[in-house]
Design a protein around this motif. Structure first.
Motif, short mmCIF file in Angstrom:
data_model
loop_
_atom_site.label_atom_id
_atom_site.label_comp_id
_atom_site.label_asym_id
_atom_site.label_seq_id
_atom_site.Cartn_x
_atom_site.Cartn_y
_atom_site.Cartn_z
N ALA A 103 23.32 -15.48 5.73
CA ALA A 103 24.47 -15.29 4.84
C ALA A 103 25.62 -14.60 5.57
CB ALA A 103 24.06 -14.48 3.62
N GLY B 190 29.52 -14.48 4.54
CA GLY B 190 29.27 -14.03 3.18
C GLY B 190 28.69 -12.64 3.14
N THR C 284 29.26 -10.14 1.13
CA THR C 284 28.90 -9.74 -0.25
C THR C 284 27.56 -10.33 -0.64
OG1 THR C 284 31.24 -9.57 -0.89
CG2 THR C 284 29.62 -9.83 -2.67
N THR C 285 27.36 -11.60 -0.32
CA THR C 285 26.10 -12.28 -0.63
C THR C 285 24.94 -11.64 0.13
OG1 THR C 285 27.31 -14.33 -1.00
CG2 THR C 285 24.94 -14.51 -0.64
N HIS D 34 21.74 -9.66 -1.61
CA HIS D 34 20.32 -9.97 -1.41
C HIS D 34 19.59 -8.79 -0.78
CE1 HIS D 34 16.99 -12.71 -1.49
NE2 HIS D 34 16.77 -12.58 -0.20
N SER E 87 20.48 -13.39 -6.28
CA SER E 87 20.89 -13.22 -4.88
C SER E 87 20.51 -14.43 -4.04
CB SER E 87 20.28 -11.94 -4.30
OG SER E 87 18.88 -11.92 -4.46
N ALA F 222 22.93 -17.17 -4.79
CA ALA F 222 24.22 -16.93 -4.13
C ALA F 222 24.20 -17.40 -2.68
CB ALA F 222 24.56 -15.44 -4.21
N ILE F 223 23.06 -17.23 -2.00
CA ILE F 223 22.94 -17.69 -0.61
C ILE F 223 22.96 -19.21 -0.54
CG2 ILE F 223 21.42 -17.75 1.41
CD1 ILE F 223 20.50 -14.93 0.67
N LEU G 14 26.43 -20.38 -1.18
CA LEU G 14 27.28 -20.09 -0.02
C LEU G 14 27.10 -21.14 1.07
CD1 LEU G 14 29.18 -18.14 1.55
CD2 LEU G 14 27.11 -16.96 2.33
N THR H 204 27.14 -7.10 -7.29
CA THR H 204 28.15 -7.98 -6.67
C THR H 204 29.56 -7.45 -6.89
OG1 THR H 204 28.02 -9.34 -8.66
CG2 THR H 204 26.79 -10.09 -6.75
#
Length: 621
Positions: free
Chosen positions: A320, A325, A327-328, A332, A395, A398-399, A402, A473
């Motif tokens: 990530a 990323g 934030t991502t 996680h 999480s 989100a990965i 992304l 987040t």
């Protein structure tokens, strides 16, 4: 900024604890444990107080004391106070506090319990130093302190040769990564003239080409430090062996702190990496995630399975970061701290109930003997696999989103496949341990753990459930995104449903992995996979023979170089060079000693000969 001295107190409380225990209370394990637990819990309370007054964005983002000034080099002992460091401080002190409380029950009968808590306090101090450091020098000092304290904790039971070997392996492997890290720090200082993160960020923001053609090399050298601490390929081999330490050590090092340090450092210094470096980082992370997940499929030690899961999830985080990323990745990292600490501590509860048996094929039907441990482990497993509404779902999704957003379809496919493998090996462990028949006497006599062990499990289980939508987040987004908009709880809960395809792929992977695990292991007395997979099963069980490969290449080459260096030192330097000078001096001394006869006639003759020789040279000239 109010309460500006609190961060210093939070940082140094664990060091004070370690010092007091080592110097004064080492013979009283109860007092020592209370001092250590009190230090980290107080740190958590003070962190909450500081954030409640100053929010995650204090007015003064740094507090410094000048430590060293040489010429134009000025090094501060300073603390960085922003959303990234404050959230990590909460994780280290919060999750670390739960692990400390758990340790009181787990280590209660160990005769070296006081030494254990002293080492735990030293480790907590070292990790907080990394989190709060505002410059590379301070970070590197604490980076090495984490290595020392982890060495002490992994090798805590040093009477066992395997524990000593594991500690040395972890220490030496990390030194390899740290050597590259140090070179990267020196290169950054040489090129940009500063080591302060804020100053460096300002320089690179004002001039993106400030690092010139060395940008990729500098970034990858810095990444070497993360490869060691976060156990990324090819420096991944130390982490599974570190399971030789006590279970609370496994939870502390492999869930919320040490292995997370590399990911945190990458996010803190993200501005230093160019596109090439980020691509390399992303693919190394993806490969590590896949490799570790495959290894986990055929492990039989309950702690090692969870350790390989940690390796795999760290690969997710590093991937990530490489996909730009942060934030991502930090999202996680945070949820992983909750559910992985829960899984490790639940595994420790199982080990206690099983009278220190760790082979899953000696367990079975523990859901009836250990109902609370069963429930908390189940919650951790669901969070790890990414089942909604547990924290890992958000999480992990989100990965996946992304990777798809960055149009890196290869890494997206790898991430989905790893998600299926994660569910498979997690529920393989779950079904074998908690269902089926009792496979040993230890399983038939298993019992639930005491309250001091199960209460931290309940607290971590709650965080594993709600951790995905409590604003994590928002905090990280405000750190890394200038246009980030804070989401309400309901918006966070429904956010994955806005991008349906990656969410469906992730859930599909969970369904496939769960179905296969249920099919093969619901009531299995032995593992059916070796007969079905053949050689592949042996390769996975033997960790793809990386240790043997390193033994045959790197270590043998090292031994050969050491032997050659020894021969050169012994025979050329010592024997020929130094020996010639030493021998010549000795021979000259012996020759001159013959002249010292004590005979007056001999001295008179030598005197006359010397005068005649002198006259000859004078007259001839």
């Amino acid at each position: 900024m109010k309460y500006e001295n609190l961060p210093w107190l939070i940082l140094f409380l664990p060091l004070l604890s370690a010092t007091v225990i080592t110097l004064f209370t080492l013979r009283n394990k109860t007092v020592s444990s209370f001092i250590s637990i009190g230090a980290v819990v107080t740190g958590f309370v003070l962190t909450c107080l500081f954030i409640s007054v100053n929010t995650f964005h204090p007015a003064a983002t740094e507090t410094t004391v000048n430590w060293l000034a040489i010429g134009n080099l000025s090094i501060d002992f300073g603390l960085k106070l922003d959303a990234l460091s404050l959230m990590m401080t909460l994780i280290v002190t919060g999750v670390g506090g739960a692990i400390h409380v758990y340790s009181y029950g787990y280590m209660h009968d160990d005769r070296s319990m006081a030494r254990f808590f002293a080492s735990m306090s030293l480790f907590t101090f070292s990790m907080l130093g990394i989190v709060l450091a505002n410059n590379f020098v301070m970070m590197f000092i604490f980076w090495e302190l984490v290595g020392v304290s982890s060495y002490l904790l992994i090798g805590f039971w040093f009477e066992k040769p395997s524990a000593g070997d594991a500690a040395k392996k972890a220490f030496i492997t990390n030194r390899l990564g740290d050597f590259g890290f140090l070179l990267g720090i020196l290169m950054i200082w040489g090129l940009l003239g500063s080591l302060n993160f804020s100053v460096l960020n300002g320089i690179v923001t004002a001039n993106p080409a400030a690092l010139g053609c060395s940008a990729s090399l500098a970034g990858l050298l810095i990444f070497c430090g993360a490869m060691g601490k976060s156990a990324q390929f090819p420096l991944h081999v130390w982490l599974p062996d570190a399971m030789e330490g006590p279970t609370p050590v496994s939870a502390l090092i492999h869930a919320a702190t040490m292995v997370a340090a590399g990911v945190y450092m990458l996010c803190r210094t993200l501005f230093l990496y160019d596109h090439t470096a980020l691509q390399v980082i992303a693919y190394i992370g993806g490969f590590t995630a896949l490799l570790a997940a495959l290894m986990a499929v055929q492990q039989n030690d309950i702690k090692r399975i969870i350790a390989y899961s940690t390796l795999s999830q760290l690969g997710y985080m590093v991937m990530a970061v490489g996909l730009s990323g942060p934030t991502t990745a930090m999202f996680h990292l945070t949820t992983h701290a909750f559910f992985k600490a829960l899984l490790f501590l639940s595994a420790g509860s199982v080990i206690i109930g099983m009278h220190h048996e760790q082979d899953i094929w000696q367990m079975g039907n523990l859901r009836k003997k250990m109902p609370l441990t069963f429930a908390t482990f189940f919650i951790g497993a669901l969070a790890l696999c990414g089942v909604p509404p547990f924290s890992g779902f958000y999480s992990k999704d989100a990965i996946l989103a992304l990777a798809l957003e960055e149009k890196n379809y290869l890494l997206f496919g790898v991430a989905v496949f790893v998600a299926a493998l994660t569910t498979f090996y997690t529920f393989r462990l779950f079904f074998v341990v908690f269902f089926g028949q009792e496979k040993s006497k230890q399983a038939s006599h298993a019992h639930e753990s005491p309250l001091v062990i199960t209460l931290p499990l309940v607290a971590l289980a709650v965080l594993s459930v709600v951790g995905g939508f409590i604003g994590v987040t928002n905090f990280y987004g405000s750190q890394f995104g200038t246009t980030h908009a804070s989401l309400t709880v309901m918006e966070q809960i429904t956010h994955p449903f806005h991008d349906v395809f990656p969410m469906l792929c992730g859930l599909g992977a969970v369904v496939v992995g769960l179905f296969l695990a249920f099919t093969f292991y619901k009531n299995a007395a032995t593992d059916p996979l070796p007969a079905k997979l053949g050689a592949l099963s042996r390769w996975m069980a033997n960790r793809f023979y990386f240790d043997e490969l390193y033994e045959a290449t790197v270590i043998r080459c090292h031994d050969l170089l050491a032997a050659a260096s020894d021969w050169f030192d012994r025979w050329i330097i010592e024997g020929a060079c130094i020996g010639l000078i030493r021998g010549g001096t000795d021979l000259s001394g012996r020759a001159l000693r013959l002249v010292q006869t004590g005979n007056l006639q001999t001295y008179a003759f030598l005197f006359a000969f010397g005068v005649a020789l002198l006259l000859y040279f004078v007259l001839v000239k």
